[in-house]
Motif scaffolding. Structure first.
Motif, PDB file in Angstrom:
ATOM      1  N   THR A   1       0.851  -1.184   0.000  1.00  0.00           N
ATOM      2  CA  THR A   1       0.000   0.000   0.000  1.00  0.00           C
ATOM      3  C   THR A   1       0.890   1.239   0.000  1.00  0.00           C
ATOM      4  OG1 THR A   1      -0.084   0.197   2.397  1.00  0.00           O
ATOM      5  CG2 THR A   1      -1.736  -1.248   1.355  1.00  0.00           C
ATOM      6  N   ARG A   2       0.287   2.375  -0.153  1.00  0.00           N
ATOM      7  CA  ARG A   2       1.065   3.624  -0.119  1.00  0.00           C
ATOM      8  C   ARG A   2       1.760   3.827   1.228  1.00  0.00           C
ATOM      9  NH1 ARG A   2       0.203   5.594  -4.852  1.00  0.00           N
ATOM     10  NH2 ARG A   2      -1.809   5.563  -5.862  1.00  0.00           N
ATOM     11  N   ALA A   3       1.220   3.191   2.276  1.00  0.00           N
ATOM     12  CA  ALA A   3       1.833   3.277   3.613  1.00  0.00           C
ATOM     13  C   ALA A   3       2.839   2.153   3.839  1.00  0.00           C
ATOM     14  CB  ALA A   3       0.742   3.217   4.676  1.00  0.00           C
ATOM     15  N   ASN A   4       3.224   1.451   2.773  1.00  0.00           N
ATOM     16  CA  ASN A   4       4.188   0.344   2.822  1.00  0.00           C
ATOM     17  C   ASN A   4       3.703  -0.853   3.632  1.00  0.00           C
ATOM     18  OD1 ASN A   4       6.093   1.376   1.081  1.00  0.00           O
ATOM     19  ND2 ASN A   4       7.161   2.468   2.696  1.00  0.00           N
ATOM     20  N   ASN A   5       2.411  -1.053   3.704  1.00  0.00           N
ATOM     21  CA  ASN A   5       1.858  -2.236   4.335  1.00  0.00           C
ATOM     22  C   ASN A   5       1.609  -3.297   3.270  1.00  0.00           C
ATOM     23  OD1 ASN A   5       1.711  -1.045   6.935  1.00  0.00           O
ATOM     24  ND2 ASN A   5      -0.124   0.036   6.282  1.00  0.00           N
ATOM     25  N   THR A   6       1.738  -4.559   3.651  1.00  0.00           N
ATOM     26  CA  THR A   6       1.469  -5.650   2.729  1.00  0.00           C
ATOM     27  C   THR A   6      -0.025  -5.720   2.458  1.00  0.00           C
ATOM     28  OG1 THR A   6       3.319  -6.870   3.633  1.00  0.00           O
ATOM     29  CG2 THR A   6       1.744  -8.126   2.361  1.00  0.00           C
ATOM     30  N   ALA A   7      -0.382  -5.945   1.209  1.00  0.00           N
ATOM     31  CA  ALA A   7      -1.779  -6.087   0.815  1.00  0.00           C
ATOM     32  C   ALA A   7      -1.955  -7.437   0.113  1.00  0.00           C
ATOM     33  CB  ALA A   7      -2.175  -4.952  -0.123  1.00  0.00           C
ATOM     34  N   LYS A   8      -3.194  -7.827  -0.130  1.00  0.00           N
ATOM     35  CA  LYS A   8      -3.464  -9.088  -0.815  1.00  0.00           C
ATOM     36  C   LYS A   8      -2.821  -9.060  -2.196  1.00  0.00           C
ATOM     37  CE  LYS A   8      -6.980 -12.318  -2.130  1.00  0.00           C
ATOM     38  NZ  LYS A   8      -7.894 -13.153  -1.398  1.00  0.00           N
ATOM     39  N   SER A   9      -2.099 -10.136  -2.514  1.00  0.00           N
ATOM     40  CA  SER A   9      -1.359 -10.158  -3.776  1.00  0.00           C
ATOM     41  C   SER A   9      -1.601 -11.426  -4.583  1.00  0.00           C
ATOM     42  CB  SER A   9       0.139  -9.997  -3.496  1.00  0.00           C
ATOM     43  OG  SER A   9       0.621 -11.059  -2.686  1.00  0.00           O
ATOM     44  N   GLU A  10      -2.711 -12.101  -4.345  1.00  0.00           N
ATOM     45  CA  GLU A  10      -3.011 -13.336  -5.075  1.00  0.00           C
ATOM     46  C   GLU A  10      -3.128 -13.039  -6.567  1.00  0.00           C
ATOM     47  OE1 GLU A  10      -6.252 -16.976  -5.086  1.00  0.00           O
ATOM     48  OE2 GLU A  10      -6.599 -15.235  -3.823  1.00  0.00           O
ATOM     49  N   PRO A  11      -2.417 -13.803  -7.409  1.00  0.00           N
ATOM     50  CA  PRO A  11      -2.504 -13.581  -8.856  1.00  0.00           C
ATOM     51  C   PRO A  11      -3.927 -13.766  -9.375  1.00  0.00           C
ATOM     52  CG  PRO A  11      -0.613 -14.946  -8.330  1.00  0.00           C
ATOM     53  CD  PRO A  11      -1.431 -14.824  -7.067  1.00  0.00           C
ATOM     54  N   CYS A  12      -4.290 -12.980 -10.378  1.00  0.00           N
ATOM     55  CA  CYS A  12      -5.602 -13.111 -10.997  1.00  0.00           C
ATOM     56  C   CYS A  12      -5.677 -14.439 -11.763  1.00  0.00           C
ATOM     57  CB  CYS A  12      -5.879 -11.939 -11.934  1.00  0.00           C
ATOM     58  SG  CYS A  12      -4.913 -11.950 -13.468  1.00  0.00           S
ATOM     59  N   VAL A  13      -6.852 -14.784 -12.224  1.00  0.00           N
ATOM     60  CA  VAL A  13      -7.070 -16.054 -12.921  1.00  0.00           C
ATOM     61  C   VAL A  13      -6.183 -16.165 -14.160  1.00  0.00           C
ATOM     62  CG1 VAL A  13      -8.775 -17.417 -14.193  1.00  0.00           C
ATOM     63  CG2 VAL A  13      -9.410 -16.313 -12.056  1.00  0.00           C
ATOM     64  N   ARG A  14      -6.094 -15.091 -14.948  1.00  0.00           N
ATOM     65  CA  ARG A  14      -5.271 -15.145 -16.165  1.00  0.00           C
ATOM     66  C   ARG A  14      -3.796 -15.303 -15.852  1.00  0.00           C
ATOM     67  NH1 ARG A  14      -7.503 -10.355 -19.793  1.00  0.00           N
ATOM     68  NH2 ARG A  14      -8.123  -9.522 -17.796  1.00  0.00           N
ATOM     69  N   CYS A  15      -3.321 -14.619 -14.822  1.00  0.00           N
ATOM     70  CA  CYS A  15      -1.909 -14.763 -14.445  1.00  0.00           C
ATOM     71  C   CYS A  15      -1.629 -16.162 -13.906  1.00  0.00           C
ATOM     72  CB  CYS A  15      -1.512 -13.697 -13.431  1.00  0.00           C
ATOM     73  SG  CYS A  15      -1.321 -12.047 -14.165  1.00  0.00           S
ATOM     74  N   ARG A  16      -2.543 -16.711 -13.122  1.00  0.00           N
ATOM     75  CA  ARG A  16      -2.349 -18.086 -12.622  1.00  0.00           C
ATOM     76  C   ARG A  16      -2.247 -19.071 -13.775  1.00  0.00           C
ATOM     77  NH1 ARG A  16      -4.108 -19.049  -6.711  1.00  0.00           N
ATOM     78  NH2 ARG A  16      -3.942 -21.248  -7.162  1.00  0.00           N
ATOM     79  N   LYS A  17      -3.092 -18.902 -14.787  1.00  0.00           N
ATOM     80  CA  LYS A  17      -3.036 -19.785 -15.956  1.00  0.00           C
ATOM     81  C   LYS A  17      -1.685 -19.650 -16.654  1.00  0.00           C
ATOM     82  CE  LYS A  17      -5.302 -20.960 -20.324  1.00  0.00           C
ATOM     83  NZ  LYS A  17      -4.238 -21.857 -20.611  1.00  0.00           N
ATOM     84  N   LEU A  18      -1.236 -18.420 -16.830  1.00  0.00           N
ATOM     85  CA  LEU A  18       0.069 -18.183 -17.452  1.00  0.00           C
ATOM     86  C   LEU A  18       1.176 -18.863 -16.656  1.00  0.00           C
ATOM     87  CD1 LEU A  18       1.956 -16.519 -19.438  1.00  0.00           C
ATOM     88  CD2 LEU A  18       2.033 -14.843 -17.592  1.00  0.00           C
TER      89      LEU A  18
END
Length: 123
Positions: A78-95
């Motif tokens: 995030t802009r405050a340097n906190n970790t956010a959810k980063s699960e790849p989208c469906v298309r990226c997972r397929k790739l």
């Protein structure tokens, strides 16, 4: 974490670059990628028009044979340097599956790290 430091340096140059990916195999980093705005009209079947995801950017930088058996680490800050959810989208997972990447590591919104083992083209 060295990757997080590099990520922050890039983010200072362009506030829109908040997601990154690191691909490693055999203890070595083989590629990195960042979310990017339309990079001069680069075309790819997974290209969404406005942005190339960090996973795709990292994959496009190396030979597909280098990706077999590797692990990808995907992160969002995030802009405050906190970790956010980063699960790849469906298309990226397929790739990532199609490229032979064996593990996908990402974070949940609460910072929990998730490791997914990719199995035989499914996942």
């Amino acid at each position: 974490m060295a990757e997080k430091s590099t990520f922050n340096q890039r983010r200072r140059r362009n506030a829109g670059y908040r997601a990154g990916a690191v691909i490693a195999r055999g203890g070595s980093v083989i590629s990195t990628g960042w979310n990017k705005d339309n990079p001069g009209g680069q075309k790819h079947e997974l290209y969404e028009g406005r942005c190339i995801h960090a996973e795709l950017d990292a994959v496009l930088k190396v030979n597909k044979n280098q990706l077999r058996g590797s692990t990808i680490y995907v992160f969002v800050l995030t802009r405050a340097n906190n970790t956010a959810k980063s699960e790849p989208c469906v298309r990226c997972r397929k790739l990532l599956t199609d490229c032979g990447i064996k593990k996908i590591v990402y974070s949940e919104k609460d910072g929990t790290v998730v490791t997914v083992k990719v199995q035989n083209g499914s996942n």
